[in-house]
Write an enzyme that holds these catalytic residues in place. Sequence first.
Site, PDB file in Angstrom:
ATOM      1  N   ASP A 101      73.811  67.109  19.372  1.00 18.27           N
ATOM      2  CA  ASP A 101      73.288  68.027  20.378  1.00 18.27           C
ATOM      3  C   ASP A 101      73.908  67.710  21.745  1.00 18.27           C
ATOM      4  OD1 ASP A 101      71.031  70.166  20.900  1.00 18.27           O
ATOM      5  OD2 ASP A 101      70.648  68.600  22.370  1.00 18.27           O
ATOM      6  N   TYR A 150      67.503  80.431  26.036  1.00 22.07           N
ATOM      7  CA  TYR A 150      66.846  79.204  26.508  1.00 22.07           C
ATOM      8  C   TYR A 150      67.631  78.479  27.602  1.00 22.07           C
ATOM      9  CZ  TYR A 150      69.743  75.925  23.739  1.00 22.07           C
ATOM     10  OH  TYR A 150      70.771  75.178  23.233  1.00 22.07           O
ATOM     11  N   TYR A 232      71.286  70.703  31.462  1.00 21.71           N
ATOM     12  CA  TYR A 232      71.562  72.136  31.340  1.00 21.71           C
ATOM     13  C   TYR A 232      71.899  72.759  32.698  1.00 21.71           C
ATOM     14  CZ  TYR A 232      69.487  71.707  26.697  1.00 21.71           C
ATOM     15  OH  TYR A 232      69.217  71.333  25.412  1.00 21.71           O
ATOM     16  N   HIS A 297      68.567  72.112  12.824  1.00 22.59           N
ATOM     17  CA  HIS A 297      69.289  71.501  13.946  1.00 22.59           C
ATOM     18  C   HIS A 297      69.270  69.967  13.964  1.00 22.59           C
ATOM     19  CE1 HIS A 297      70.992  71.091  17.917  1.00 22.59           C
ATOM     20  NE2 HIS A 297      69.908  70.507  18.388  1.00 22.59           N
TER      21      HIS A 297
END
Length: 318
Positions: A101, A150, A232, A297
């Site tokens: 990830d 998201y 992010y 995931h």
Amino acid sequence: MEGIEHRTVKVNGINMHVAEKGQGPVVLFLHGFPELWYSWRHQIQYISSKGYHAVAPDLRGYGDTEAPSSISSYTCFDIVGDIIALIDSLGVEQVFLVAHDWGALIGWYLCLFRPDRVKAYVCLSVPYLRRNPKVKTVDGMRAMYGDNYYICRFQEPGEMEAQMAEVGTEYVLKNILTSRKPGPPILPKGKFGTGFNPDMPHTLPSWLTQEDLAYYVMKFEKTGFTGALNYYRNFNRNWELLAPWDGVKIKVPVIYITGDLDSVYTSLGFEEYVQGGNFKKDVPNLEKVIVEKGVAHFNNEEAYDEINNYIYNFIKKF
């Protein structure tokens, strides 16, 4: 967690918590969102039993590692800087890298900036994110999936933290960790709501115990989600910082492992990119692509036996 040792290392101006076990060549594990060193518990035990030194930090902003307050402290340069300092502290020139990830993204940055420090790379879930020189990363995602994708919803400082607080830490973590919904996660406008997983089960899957969930909850209740979300919030900044490396190939030997239900692999045209030959063009020493059937995931936890074998069988060749 038998035999796993914990210590704090000073890296790049912050204190980093590290879990480790075993002796031998270093295998460095980088976790993603919303995870911790703990996500690698199965790999640490297995890999250390095979004659390796397994090392899994809490990344900057997570768990027991320091969390600088400014958003600008979470760029790819800062985080790769932490990892290089960690490798230096271990007294080795090179490591085997295993990452998932966000950790996988950091892994690609590490291979791009300092390929001399990585012997081979086992990448889970997130393939190489080829830089589009014309479109900033978040702008491209917004154009593809809209404002409620998201990553777009994570951009505004404080907003998502408040919405996560409304439903509570345990709900957020359980919701994300148990999601098996392929395709792009679209969050309800203005709230966390059903979040990543509108079909959240009452019971936990077999690979995630109540004790596991409680550990994650305890750590995220202490830190909050801001450090994690700040990764992010640097996507567009990273896009700017990466300009000098535009078009550079990743030369490190790599295997890539994902699940066919993975929400990353099934979004953003990644499946076409991985299977259509462009991934191999960007990563010429990509040795193998493995797509696990019926796996979502968090494949390092859900399919840990399989992942352990893939890691060991790959790194033992070097």
